[in-house]
Design an enzyme around this catalytic site. Structure first.
Site, short mmCIF file in Angstrom:
data_model
loop_
_atom_site.label_atom_id
_atom_site.label_comp_id
_atom_site.label_asym_id
_atom_site.label_seq_id
_atom_site.Cartn_x
_atom_site.Cartn_y
_atom_site.Cartn_z
N GLY A 17 0.81 -1.21 0.00
CA GLY A 17 0.00 0.00 0.00
C GLY A 17 0.84 1.26 0.00
O GLY A 17 2.08 1.22 0.11
N ASP A 18 0.18 2.39 -0.21
CA ASP A 18 0.81 3.71 -0.19
C ASP A 18 1.90 3.87 -1.25
O ASP A 18 2.89 4.59 -1.05
CB ASP A 18 1.38 4.02 1.20
CG ASP A 18 0.32 3.94 2.28
OD1 ASP A 18 -0.84 4.30 1.98
OD2 ASP A 18 0.64 3.50 3.39
N LYS A 30 -0.84 5.36 -5.56
CA LYS A 30 -1.95 5.06 -6.47
C LYS A 30 -2.80 6.31 -6.73
O LYS A 30 -3.23 6.54 -7.85
CB LYS A 30 -2.85 3.96 -5.85
CG LYS A 30 -2.11 2.64 -5.64
CD LYS A 30 -2.97 1.61 -4.94
CE LYS A 30 -3.26 1.92 -3.49
NZ LYS A 30 -2.11 1.91 -2.58
N GLY A 47 -5.89 5.68 2.04
CA GLY A 47 -5.62 7.12 2.02
C GLY A 47 -4.87 7.42 0.75
O GLY A 47 -3.71 7.05 0.61
N HIS A 48 -5.55 8.01 -0.22
CA HIS A 48 -4.94 8.26 -1.53
C HIS A 48 -4.71 9.77 -1.69
O HIS A 48 -5.67 10.54 -1.73
CB HIS A 48 -5.85 7.72 -2.64
CG HIS A 48 -6.00 6.21 -2.59
ND1 HIS A 48 -6.79 5.51 -3.45
CD2 HIS A 48 -5.41 5.29 -1.79
CE1 HIS A 48 -6.70 4.21 -3.16
NE2 HIS A 48 -5.87 4.06 -2.16
N GLN A 87 -5.02 -0.33 -0.95
CA GLN A 87 -4.05 -1.19 -0.27
C GLN A 87 -3.04 -1.73 -1.31
O GLN A 87 -2.80 -1.07 -2.30
CB GLN A 87 -4.73 -2.32 0.50
CG GLN A 87 -5.51 -1.86 1.73
CD GLN A 87 -6.88 -1.29 1.45
OE1 GLN A 87 -7.69 -1.92 0.80
NE2 GLN A 87 -7.16 -0.11 1.93
N GLY A 127 8.06 13.14 -8.15
CA GLY A 127 7.61 14.12 -7.16
C GLY A 127 6.13 13.93 -6.95
O GLY A 127 5.47 13.24 -7.73
P1 GDP Z 1 -1.60 5.63 -2.14
O1 GDP Z 1 -2.28 5.14 -0.91
O2 GDP Z 1 -1.01 4.52 -2.95
O3 GDP Z 1 -2.46 6.55 -2.97
O4 GDP Z 1 -0.37 6.50 -1.63
P2 GDP Z 1 -0.39 7.61 -0.45
O5 GDP Z 1 -1.06 8.82 -0.93
O6 GDP Z 1 -0.86 7.00 0.81
O7 GDP Z 1 1.16 7.82 -0.24
C1 GDP Z 1 1.99 8.28 -1.26
C2 GDP Z 1 2.66 9.56 -0.79
O8 GDP Z 1 3.77 9.84 -1.63
C3 GDP Z 1 1.76 10.78 -0.88
O9 GDP Z 1 2.10 11.67 0.14
C4 GDP Z 1 2.12 11.38 -2.25
O10 GDP Z 1 1.87 12.78 -2.31
C5 GDP Z 1 3.59 11.09 -2.31
N1 GDP Z 1 4.14 10.84 -3.65
C6 GDP Z 1 3.57 10.20 -4.70
N2 GDP Z 1 4.44 10.09 -5.72
C7 GDP Z 1 5.59 10.70 -5.31
C8 GDP Z 1 6.87 10.89 -5.89
O11 GDP Z 1 7.15 10.47 -7.01
N3 GDP Z 1 7.80 11.53 -5.13
C9 GDP Z 1 7.55 11.99 -3.88
N4 GDP Z 1 8.54 12.60 -3.23
N5 GDP Z 1 6.36 11.83 -3.29
C10 GDP Z 1 5.39 11.17 -3.99
P1 IMO Z 2 -3.82 2.61 0.70
O1 IMO Z 2 -5.00 2.39 -0.23
C1 IMO Z 2 -1.20 0.91 3.74
C2 IMO Z 2 -3.01 -1.98 6.51
C3 IMO Z 2 -3.14 -1.59 7.96
C4 IMO Z 2 -2.98 -2.95 8.62
C5 IMO Z 2 -3.70 -3.88 7.66
C6 IMO Z 2 -5.13 -4.23 8.06
O2 IMO Z 2 -3.68 3.99 1.17
O3 IMO Z 2 -2.59 2.03 0.10
P2 IMO Z 2 -7.40 -2.83 7.97
O4 IMO Z 2 -7.80 -1.56 8.64
O5 IMO Z 2 -7.47 -2.80 6.49
O6 IMO Z 2 -8.12 -4.02 8.53
O7 IMO Z 2 -5.85 -3.04 8.38
O8 IMO Z 2 -3.71 -3.21 6.41
N1 IMO Z 2 -3.62 -1.03 5.54
C7 IMO Z 2 -2.92 -0.22 4.75
N2 IMO Z 2 -1.59 0.02 4.67
N3 IMO Z 2 -2.04 1.53 2.89
C8 IMO Z 2 -3.37 1.28 2.93
O9 IMO Z 2 -4.23 1.75 2.02
C9 IMO Z 2 -3.87 0.41 3.93
N4 IMO Z 2 -5.10 -0.02 4.27
C10 IMO Z 2 -4.93 -0.92 5.25
O10 IMO Z 2 -2.13 -0.68 8.33
O11 IMO Z 2 -1.62 -3.32 8.63
MG MG Z 3 -2.28 5.45 1.13
#
Ligand code: GDP
Ligand code: IMO
Ligand code: MG
Length: 432
Positions: free
Chosen positions: A12-13, A16, A40-41, A226, A418
């Protein structure tokens, strides 16, 4: 016309939200197919930065319609908060945002149960987001869940809900040893009706919408939440979420027929992060881990928890590529590696007996004992932040990317340098 699934390739994170925001410019429909507000996107454009938990990241593109798919679990109060956030940002949702009538609700008792279970696990917590995700999916699978289509303002539905609330209170008290407060069935009913009144105009038969959109050859993007190793079947069980985060889940969770999928884009960070508990073979506990955490601002977009950081794991990624049938990779956060003199790619693991493995074993205690085997590569030690063409990248960065693509046998379609929209190299656009 193309139908594209966007998947998280790690835990995750991966970024996306950023990628979907960009790709949705050329999509007419974006559908979230699983998960709930555990996601959290982050989306950033111009001076705006915001985090979407339920609503697809395509909502930023005015010509794009968005669907909260049947495979999601939706907390109505969280959805109302998000609708308000978009209203405050002047992003229109009326007529372009839809909620599947078959999506299940996250109810107040699901959140209480999630928290009470985590409390009871003490040192063995999963580290859930405590948003009620697992308990809501449990009710779906055991056929006790409530879908949007089921909500009615009548005595029969009230009696049904009263019974559920009573059962959940007893479960909380006697099984989970929850000491209170407990839920008042009348209050649960009233709050649900109130939220439903505000959400009802968005609720549709999403299956019909998907069929009309495919018949019209629209570009459809299925947005995953995720990541692959949080998948309930294929992830690092039990340290997973409660839905199918992989490409297979995209079809069941949206109603798009598998034969209609054209491409699967895997979003992957240039290193690895994980929030919550569970095995993580390449995790770093040293200065480099701290560096990735600080430079990458690795704090959860939903819970604010620090994300654990480590090197890129090509063994896991190879599995992810195969499991999802990925046709391309979108590699993000390349710029976070800018200052590092040496980079490491995990190419195998040594298990506790010294055997060389290239796949994660399925036993949790074996996963915990793996020692990563690394190939080192020189870093580039110059800024790649904001670079928009492949040619401008330093040779060492190109080598790093080529090595990853070669080891995984999949082309890199996009590179993110970025957090902003424009800080992106597009090598091949899945919708063009
Ligand atoms: P998601 O859950 O897959 O949508 O990802 P999140 O939003 O939770 O986490 C990605 C984080 O990385 C966010 O704070 C974005 O603003 C940041 N981000 C995405 N792409 C880049 C990148 O290429 N460089 C940097 N420095 N930050 C990025
Ligand atoms: P995005 O879409 C990262 C993790 C939680 C925990 C496990 C189970 O932003 O990538 P849950 O509440 O789903 O039952 O928790 O999954 N988890 C994530 N980790 N990014 C996420 O979503 C997540 N959604 C759940 O931290 O380990
Ligand atoms: Mg996220």
């Amino acid at each position: 016309m193309a139908n594209v699934i966007v998947i998280g390739s790690q835990w995750g994170d991966e970024g996306k939200g950023k990628l979907v925001d960009i790709l949705a410019e050329k999509a007419s429909l974006v559908v979230r197919f699983q998960g709930g507000n555990n996601a959290g996107h982050t989306v950033m454009f111009g001076d705006q930065k915001f985090i979407l938990h339920l609503i697809p990241s395509g909502i930023t593109q005015p010509n794009c319609r968005c669907v909260l798919g049947n495979g999601m679990v939706i907390d109505p109060e969280a959805l109302l908060e998000e609708l308000q956030m978009l209203k405050d940002l002047n992003i229109k949702t009326e007529g372009r945002l839809f909620v599947s009538d078959s999506a299940h609700l996250i109810m107040p008792y699901h959140k209480l149960i999630d928290q009470a279970r985590e409390d009871r696990l003490r040192d063995n917590k999963i580290g859930t987001t405590v948003r009620g995700i697992g308990p809501a999916y449990e009710d779906k699978v055991s056929r006790q869940g409530i879908r949007f289509i089921d909500i009615e303002n009548n005595a029969e539905f009230k009696a049904h809900l009263d019974q559920i609330v009573e059962d959940k209170n007893r479960y909380l008290k006697y099984i989970l040893e929850h000491t209170g407060p407990f839920l008042d069935p009348n209050e649960v009913f009233e709050k649900l009706l109130q939220a439903h009144r505000a959400i009802a105009p968005f609720v549709i038969d999403s299956q019909a919408l998907m069929q009309t959109a495919t018949a019209a050859n629209e570009n459809i993007l299925l947005e995953g939440a995720q990541g692959t190793f949080l998948d309930i079947d294929h992830g690092t069980f039990p340290f997973v979420t409660s839905s199918n985060t992989t490409a297979g889940g995209a079809c069941t969770g949206s109603g798009l027929a598998p034969g209609k999928v054209d491409q699967v884009l895997g979003v992957v960070k240039a290193y690895t992060t994980r929030v919550g508990a569970g095995p993580f073979p390449t995790e770093l506990f040293d200065q480099t881990g701290e560096h990735l955490s600080q430079v990458g601002r690795e704090f959860g977009a939903t819970t604010g928890r620090p994300r654990r950081c480590g090197w890129f794991d090509t063994c896991m990624l190879k599995n992810s590529v195969e499991l999802n049938g990925m046709t391309g990779l979108a590699l993000t956060k390349l710029d976070v590696l800018d200052q590092l003199p040496t980079l490491k790619l995990c190419v195998a693991y040594a298990d506790s007996k010294g055997n060389r493995l290239t796949r994660l074993p399925h036993q949790g205690n074996e996963q915990e004992k793996l020692t990563p085997i690394y190939e080192e590569m020189p870093g580039w030690q110059q800024s790649t932040q904001g670079i928009t063409t492949y040619e401008e990248l330093p040779p060492e960065a190109k080598n790093y990317l080529s090595k990853i693509s070669e080891l995984l046998s999949v082309p890199i379609a996009m590179i993110s340098t970025g957090p902003k929209r424009e800080e992106t190299i597009i090598l091949s656009h899945p919708f063009v």
